[in-house]
Structure formats: structure tokens, C-alpha cells
Enzyme design. Structure first.
Site, PDB file in Angstrom:
ATOM      1  N   LYS A  56       0.804  -1.229   0.000  1.00  0.00           N
ATOM      2  CA  LYS A  56       0.000   0.000   0.000  1.00  0.00           C
ATOM      3  C   LYS A  56       0.835   1.278   0.000  1.00  0.00           C
ATOM      4  O   LYS A  56       0.368   2.330  -0.461  1.00  0.00           O
ATOM      5  CB  LYS A  56      -0.933  -0.006   1.212  1.00  0.00           C
ATOM      6  CG  LYS A  56      -2.111  -0.972   1.102  1.00  0.00           C
ATOM      7  CD  LYS A  56      -3.143  -0.504   0.097  1.00  0.00           C
ATOM      8  CE  LYS A  56      -4.415  -1.333   0.178  1.00  0.00           C
ATOM      9  NZ  LYS A  56      -5.456  -0.843  -0.742  1.00  0.00           N
ATOM     10  N   SER A 306       0.942 -10.000  -0.557  1.00  0.00           N
ATOM     11  CA  SER A 306       0.723  -8.561  -0.585  1.00  0.00           C
ATOM     12  C   SER A 306       0.933  -7.852   0.748  1.00  0.00           C
ATOM     13  O   SER A 306       1.096  -6.630   0.780  1.00  0.00           O
ATOM     14  CB  SER A 306      -0.692  -8.260  -1.099  1.00  0.00           C
ATOM     15  OG  SER A 306      -1.663  -8.902  -0.289  1.00  0.00           O
TER      16      SER A 306
END
Length: 422
Positions: A56, A306
Site C-alpha cells: 500500500k 501482498s
């Protein structure tokens, strides 16, 4: 739906140049255990080792880069279950911008604490990301803050797409990529980058079955939403894609699959045990897809891990759940005569089969249980189903009573026979 996708490879290349000093080029790691299961080379893209613990930061840094001086002075607000929160908080801190982050009240404590640690003000509001997002928009309007979306932003998508460019350079002979997806920002960005450079590479999105809005959208050809539901993959607990992310996904993604929380827990345990990698539920989705059979790769495959921001308070429960579902933690209830020596027989039989006895509980007060009979509830660690059956066989050889790995049942005939036989 717009006719032309809003993010191009040029945008992603520009984002990569702009954020180069603020992100790590995370390593790729061969997964030999997964290769043996899949029959093809498997490589893990370790984005859980990225700054702030997930991908992110890429999108957040690029979004902050695109702000005007006037917008920077107003301050930022974002809504997130955790990872976007940390990315925005860190990007804002490094740019000297005040940031407020709205998180659902049930957000993992580790993510809320980390967000505050990066200097942001954390506001807990609502039971879902959608409710948190609505409140963040209210704060933006009321206080004049600039809202940074978690995925519905060209700048955010372009930033996430830089991960795709890295993959192509780190694994030049890859043929498939598995990417976790919630609202679709990472999937849209990575797919756009890869298809622009290597259109023959298959890009597959993976969702949590509890919240698989992109899967529904993909199959129906238009944006669909699902109801909010609980899932171990809290980082992708999003009701569906935006028009912006779905336009890119529809153009560049080859397939969407989903897998349930049981598979996600097993994948987290598998990664801990075989690769020594701590990965959160959302980050483990690609591995879960392979382990569960939801997807079968056809050539050299990169799985994007991720994020790694796991709530430590839940980690023990997740590991235990994964081991139970994998058949390595097994429950067994045995009906015995309530006399000295019975527990020693049980422990000895289990030890001779090299199983590990983790928990023992006596039940002498179940309804309908005779006074001379007890139920012994065991939790054992075994290697696999065959090992468990060997343990059961060893216990039967000791003349022990009825056994069940289901919830206890009141059938005491076996125990009484043993007691009566002396």
C-alpha cells in the site's frame, strides 16, 4: 463505464520513478514446497517485507506526490482496514502533512497501533470498511481534508502497478501471476503493467470467498457488490471494485478465483512452516488458491504476498485453526472406566506411536453418564490422517472403549465392558 482505461503504462512508469526513493524493491523467493504440489516453478513476491508491511505504501506515496501545495496544506484523510491506513500515514509523515485515518471498529489492533505510530490520528468508526469510508468522506467535507481512496484513484492504481514492473525484471521468464484482490487497486495496476509489457503472461486475481465482489463483477461483465462479511483476509474485505478498477481488470485480467477462510488459514500456516514467512490472510490468498485447488498454474508462476500485518493476538488461533483443518491437530474422545491407570494406558499408547498429546480433559458429569465411566477428551498433534488412524489402532489394542473424533456421544458400552472385564 469509461471507454478508455484511466491508467496507462506511462503513468505506472512515471510513478515508479517518482517513488523510487520511498519504497523497497522487495525480494522474490522460490517456494520449493509449493513447486512440488503444483508441478511447476513457483516464486513468491515478498511484498510483506515492504515498508509499512504491505504494497500500500506504493500507491500512497504516488497519491501524495500528485497533490498540489494547497491540497497538502489542507491535510489528508483516508479510510482503511489497516494497510492503506499505514501507507497513507507513513507517506503523509514523510511529506510533513497531517493525516487522519478512519478504521472500522474491529480493525486489527496491530494495524491501528502502527498507523498511530506513523503520526496519523486514528478514528474508529463503523462495523465495515464501507461505513468507515463514508465517515472519512464526511470528515473530508466538514474539515476540508483531501480524501485518499484505498483503490479508486488513478494515482493509487499507478503506484500499485509499480510492483508489476518489478516482477517482470526480477522474474523475466514468468508465465503467470496470482494477485490478491479486494477493491482491485493492486490487481488493476499490476495487470496493466504486465499486459503492457508482456501480454502473453496470464494474470489471475484471487479473492476471499466471503467477499468476492470482483469475481461476481468479472463473470457478469459489470460492477457488482456483495454484502459485508467477516473473513481472515481483512485486508481485502471490500464489497466490490470501483468503475475505475473494474475497467482495468476487465481489460487486463485473465481469470478470477476465490477461496474460503479455511484455505486461507492453511496457507498462512504453510508459509510459516515451509518458507518461514509471516503473511496476513489477504497476503496469503494466492497460496490458498493453489493449496485448495481453486487454481492450477500452467507454467512458472509468481504469487504476490501482498502484506504481512498480522494481528499477533489472533495469530495463535489462526495457526491452530489451520493445523486442525490440515488434519494435524486431531480431537479424540474415549470412553473409559473411571479407575486408576486408564490415563496411563492412553498416554503410553499415544507415545509409542510418536504422536504428541497436547490437551487432556476429563468429563465425569455429562448427562446420562454412569458414575463408573468417564469421557476423556484429547487433542493430539499427528503427521497426517494415516498417523491418526495408527494412534486409534494402538488405543484399541489396549482394550480401551469406544472412540470418536466427532463431538462426544453418550455410548458407554465399550467403557463398561472394559471395567467389567477387570
Amino acid at each position: 463505464m469509461t471507454d478508455a482505461p484511466s491508467v496507462t503504462i506511462a503513468d505506472i512508469e512515471a510513478a515508479r520513478e517518482a517513488i523510487a526513493g520511498g519504497v523497497l524493491e522487495t525480494p522474490v523467493w522460490p517456494a520449493r514446497a509449493l513447486e512440488r504440489l503444483a508441478g511447476v516453478p513457483i516464486v513468491l513476491k515478498c511484498e510483506q517485507l515492504q515498508r509499512a508491511g504491505s504494497f500500500k505504501i506504493r500507491g500512497a506515496l504516488n497519491a501524495v506526490r500528485c497533490l498540489s501545495p494547497e491540497e497538502r496544506a489542507r491535510g489528508l484523510v483516508a479510510a482503511s482496514a489497516g494497510n492503506h491506513a499505514q501507507g497513507v500515514a507513513l507517506a503523509a509523515q514523510e511529506a510533513g502533512i497531517a493525516a487522519t485515518v478512519v478504521m472500522p471498529e474491529g480493525a486489527p489492533l496491530v494495524k491501528a497501533a502502527a498507523t498511530e505510530g506513523y503520526g496519523a490520528r486514528v478514528v474508529l468508526h463503523g462495523d465495515s470498511l464501507e461505513e468507515a469510508r463514508a465517515h472519512a468522506n464526511e470528515l473530508a467535507e466538514r474539515d476540508g481534508l483531501v480524501y485518499i481512496p484505498p483503490f479508486d484513484s488513478d494515482a493509487v492504481i499507478a503506484g500499485q502497478g509499480t510492483l508489476g514492473l518489478e516482477l517482470l525484471e526480477q522474474v523475466p521468464d514468468l508465465s503467470e501471476v496470482l494477485v490478491p484482490a479486494g477493491g482491485g487497486g493492486l490487481l488493476a495496476g499490476v495487470a496493466t503493467a504486465i499486459k503492457a509489457r508482456r501480454p502473453e503472461v496470464r494474470v489471475v486475481g484471487v479473492q476471499a470467498a466471503a467477499m468476492d465482489g470482483i469475481c461476481h463483477s468479472f463473470s457478469d461483465g459489470e460492477v457488482r457488490s456483495v454484502s459485508h462479511a467477516g473473513t481472515l483476509a481483512d485486508g481485502v474485505a471490500v464489497v466490490g471494485p470501483s468503475e475505475r478498477t473494474f475497467a482495468l481488470i476487465r481489460e487486463n485480467v485473465d481469470e478470477m478465483v476465490s477461496c474460503g477462510d479455511t484455505a486461507i488459514a492453511q496457507a498462512m500456516v504453510f508459509l510459516l512452516e515451509t518458507s518461514k514467512l509471516l503473511v496476513e490472510g489477504a497476503g496469503a490468498l494466492g497460496v490458498a488458491a493453489l493449496l485448495s485447488g481453486a487454481y492450477r498454474p500452467r507454467g512458472k508462476t509468481v504469487i504476490v504476498l501482498s502484506g504481512g500485518n498480522v494481528d499477533i493476538n489472533l495469530l495463535g488461533s489462526i495457526v491452530r485453526h489451520g493445523l486442525v483443518e490440515d488434519g494435524r491437530y486431531r480431537h479424540l474422545t474415549i470412553e473409559i472406566a473411571d479407575v486408576p491407570g486408564e490415563l496411563a494406558l492412553i498416554a503410553g499408547a499415544i507415545a509409542r506411536e510418536s504422536a504428541n498429546l497436547l490437551e487432556v480433559n476429563h468429563d465425569r458429569e455429562a448427562p446420562g453418564l454412569p458414575v463408573d465411566v468417564a469421557l476423556i477428551h484429547l487433542l493430539m498433534e499427528v503427521n497426517d490422517a494415516d498417523h491418526f488412524e495408527r494412534v486409534r489402532g494402538a488405543l484399541r489394542k489396549e482394550g480401551l472403549g469406544d472412540m470418536s473424533d466427532d463431538p462426544p456421544r453418550m455410548n458407554t458400552a465399550g467403557a463398561r465392558r472394559r471395567y467389567d472385564s477387570g
